[in-house]
Design a protein around this motif. Structure first.
Motif, PDB file in Angstrom:
ATOM      1  N   LEU A 102       0.848  -1.179   0.000  1.00  0.00           N
ATOM      2  CA  LEU A 102       0.000   0.000   0.000  1.00  0.00           C
ATOM      3  C   LEU A 102       0.886   1.231   0.000  1.00  0.00           C
ATOM      4  O   LEU A 102       1.908   1.271   0.692  1.00  0.00           O
ATOM      5  N   ARG A 103       0.492   2.207  -0.784  1.00  0.00           N
ATOM      6  CA  ARG A 103       1.211   3.483  -0.825  1.00  0.00           C
ATOM      7  C   ARG A 103       0.171   4.597  -0.784  1.00  0.00           C
ATOM      8  O   ARG A 103      -0.774   4.592  -1.568  1.00  0.00           O
ATOM      9  N   ARG A 104       0.359   5.540   0.111  1.00  0.00           N
ATOM     10  CA  ARG A 104      -0.528   6.700   0.195  1.00  0.00           C
ATOM     11  C   ARG A 104      -0.088   7.757  -0.816  1.00  0.00           C
ATOM     12  O   ARG A 104       1.095   7.870  -1.124  1.00  0.00           O
ATOM     13  N   HIS A 105      -1.075   8.524  -1.274  1.00  0.00           N
ATOM     14  CA  HIS A 105      -0.772   9.597  -2.229  1.00  0.00           C
ATOM     15  C   HIS A 105      -1.842  10.671  -2.108  1.00  0.00           C
ATOM     16  O   HIS A 105      -2.992  10.383  -1.794  1.00  0.00           O
ATOM     17  N   ARG A 106      -1.450  11.916  -2.361  1.00  0.00           N
ATOM     18  CA  ARG A 106      -2.392  13.026  -2.428  1.00  0.00           C
ATOM     19  C   ARG A 106      -2.329  13.573  -3.850  1.00  0.00           C
ATOM     20  O   ARG A 106      -1.249  13.838  -4.360  1.00  0.00           O
ATOM     21  N   ILE A 107      -3.484  13.678  -4.507  1.00  0.00           N
ATOM     22  CA  ILE A 107      -3.532  14.113  -5.908  1.00  0.00           C
ATOM     23  C   ILE A 107      -3.004  15.543  -6.020  1.00  0.00           C
ATOM     24  O   ILE A 107      -3.518  16.462  -5.374  1.00  0.00           O
ATOM     25  N   ARG A 108      -1.972  15.703  -6.834  1.00  0.00           N
ATOM     26  CA  ARG A 108      -1.325  17.008  -7.044  1.00  0.00           C
ATOM     27  C   ARG A 108      -2.005  17.761  -8.177  1.00  0.00           C
ATOM     28  O   ARG A 108      -2.612  17.158  -9.070  1.00  0.00           O
ATOM     29  N   TRP A 109      -1.848  19.070  -8.163  1.00  0.00           N
ATOM     30  CA  TRP A 109      -2.422  19.906  -9.214  1.00  0.00           C
ATOM     31  C   TRP A 109      -1.881  19.477 -10.582  1.00  0.00           C
ATOM     32  O   TRP A 109      -2.615  19.447 -11.568  1.00  0.00           O
ATOM     33  N   SER A 110      -0.613  19.123 -10.648  1.00  0.00           N
ATOM     34  CA  SER A 110       0.003  18.736 -11.930  1.00  0.00           C
ATOM     35  C   SER A 110      -0.602  17.456 -12.500  1.00  0.00           C
ATOM     36  O   SER A 110      -0.402  17.153 -13.673  1.00  0.00           O
ATOM     37  N   GLU A 111      -1.349  16.706 -11.702  1.00  0.00           N
ATOM     38  CA  GLU A 111      -1.985  15.472 -12.161  1.00  0.00           C
ATOM     39  C   GLU A 111      -3.422  15.717 -12.636  1.00  0.00           C
ATOM     40  O   GLU A 111      -4.120  14.767 -12.984  1.00  0.00           O
ATOM     41  N   CYS A 112      -3.839  16.979 -12.635  1.00  0.00           N
ATOM     42  CA  CYS A 112      -5.238  17.315 -12.923  1.00  0.00           C
ATOM     43  C   CYS A 112      -5.390  18.080 -14.233  1.00  0.00           C
ATOM     44  O   CYS A 112      -4.458  18.708 -14.726  1.00  0.00           O
ATOM     45  N   GLN A 167      -7.858  21.078 -16.326  1.00  0.00           N
ATOM     46  CA  GLN A 167      -8.235  22.442 -15.973  1.00  0.00           C
ATOM     47  C   GLN A 167      -9.440  22.525 -15.039  1.00  0.00           C
ATOM     48  O   GLN A 167      -9.702  23.569 -14.446  1.00  0.00           O
ATOM     49  N   TYR A 168     -10.167  21.424 -14.882  1.00  0.00           N
ATOM     50  CA  TYR A 168     -11.331  21.396 -13.999  1.00  0.00           C
ATOM     51  C   TYR A 168     -11.017  20.755 -12.648  1.00  0.00           C
ATOM     52  O   TYR A 168     -11.915  20.450 -11.875  1.00  0.00           O
ATOM     53  N   ALA A 169      -9.732  20.507 -12.393  1.00  0.00           N
ATOM     54  CA  ALA A 169      -9.240  19.916 -11.142  1.00  0.00           C
ATOM     55  C   ALA A 169      -9.600  18.439 -10.991  1.00  0.00           C
ATOM     56  O   ALA A 169      -9.580  17.904  -9.891  1.00  0.00           O
ATOM     57  N   HIS A 170      -9.909  17.767 -12.109  1.00  0.00           N
ATOM     58  CA  HIS A 170     -10.135  16.317 -12.091  1.00  0.00           C
ATOM     59  C   HIS A 170      -8.823  15.617 -12.415  1.00  0.00           C
ATOM     60  O   HIS A 170      -8.106  16.038 -13.322  1.00  0.00           O
ATOM     61  N   ALA A 171      -8.536  14.542 -11.725  1.00  0.00           N
ATOM     62  CA  ALA A 171      -7.312  13.786 -12.012  1.00  0.00           C
ATOM     63  C   ALA A 171      -7.361  13.260 -13.443  1.00  0.00           C
ATOM     64  O   ALA A 171      -8.348  12.657 -13.863  1.00  0.00           O
ATOM     65  N   ASN A 172      -6.288  13.506 -14.182  1.00  0.00           N
ATOM     66  CA  ASN A 172      -6.161  13.041 -15.558  1.00  0.00           C
ATOM     67  C   ASN A 172      -6.045  11.522 -15.569  1.00  0.00           C
ATOM     68  O   ASN A 172      -5.483  10.930 -14.654  1.00  0.00           O
ATOM     69  N   ASN A 173      -6.551  10.891 -16.626  1.00  0.00           N
ATOM     70  CA  ASN A 173      -6.510   9.424 -16.672  1.00  0.00           C
ATOM     71  C   ASN A 173      -5.088   8.876 -16.588  1.00  0.00           C
ATOM     72  O   ASN A 173      -4.872   7.801 -16.050  1.00  0.00           O
TER      73      ASN A 173
END
Length: 146
Positions: free
Chosen positions: A18-28, A30-36
Motif C-alpha cells: 500500500l502506498r498513500r498519495h495526495r492528488i497534485r495539481w500537476s496530475e489534474c 483544468q477542472y481539477a479532475h485527475a487526468n486518466n
C-alpha cells in the motif's frame, strides 16, 4: 496494511503493498479532475517500489520488469488534493512474466488495473527468467504459477 487504513480508504481484499498519495495539481486537468494518465503513474510508482522491495534493481545488465500489456477500469473520478491509497498484489507468474493487480481507493474502489510484466535484461532487451529469489517472494505474496 492495518484495519485503520482499510477503513480510512474503504479497501477490500488482500494486498501485498500500500502506498498513500495526495492528488497534485500537476496530475489534474483544468477542472481539477485527475487526468486518466495520473492513475497509471500511481501504479507505476507502486510497481517500482514493489520491485525494489523484492530485491530487484534497475541497472544495465540486470533483469527487470517491462510493461507488456495493461487493462484499466475507471470506476469514479478523483480530484485535486484527494487523499488516496494505491495497492498492489502479484496475481500470476510464468517463467519470464507475471501479472500485478492494482487498485486506487478513496471511500472504496475508484480505479483498478492489471498489468502483464515481462522480465528483460536492461540494456539489451533480452527476455529473462524471473530471478529465483524474486519468484519465491512473489509466491509468498500470493502469486499463483500458471
Amino acid at each position: 496494511m492495518d484495519s485503520a487504513e482499510r477503513a480510512e480508504f474503504g479497501i477490500e481484499g488482500d494486498w501485498a503493498m500500500l502506498r498513500r498519495h495526495r492528488i497534485r495539481w500537476s496530475e489534474c486537468d483544468q477542472y481539477a479532475h485527475a487526468n486518466n494518465t495520473a492513475y497509471l503513474t500511481l501504479c507505476e510508482d507502486v510497481r517500482v517500489s514493489h520491485w525494489l522491495s523484492l530485491g530487484g534493481r534497475f541497472e544495465p545488465g540486470e533483469p527487470g520488469p517491462v510493461v507488456a500489456q495493461l487493462e484499466a477500469r475507471y470506476h469514479r473520478p478523483l480530484a485535486f488534493d484527494d487523499a488516496v491509497a494505491v495497492t498492489l498484489r502479484p496475481a500470476t507468474l510464468r517463467r519470464s512474466s507475471f501479472t500485478h493487480d492494482y487498485a486506487v481507493w478513496k471511500d472504496g474502489l475508484v480505479f483498478a488495473c492489471r498489468t502483464l510484466l515481462v522480465i528483460v535484461v536492461n540494456g539489451s532487451g533480452e527476455k529473462a527468467p524471473i530471478p529465483p529469489a524474486i519468484r519465491a517472494r512473489l509466491i509468498e505474496q500470493g502469486a499463483r504459477e500458471e
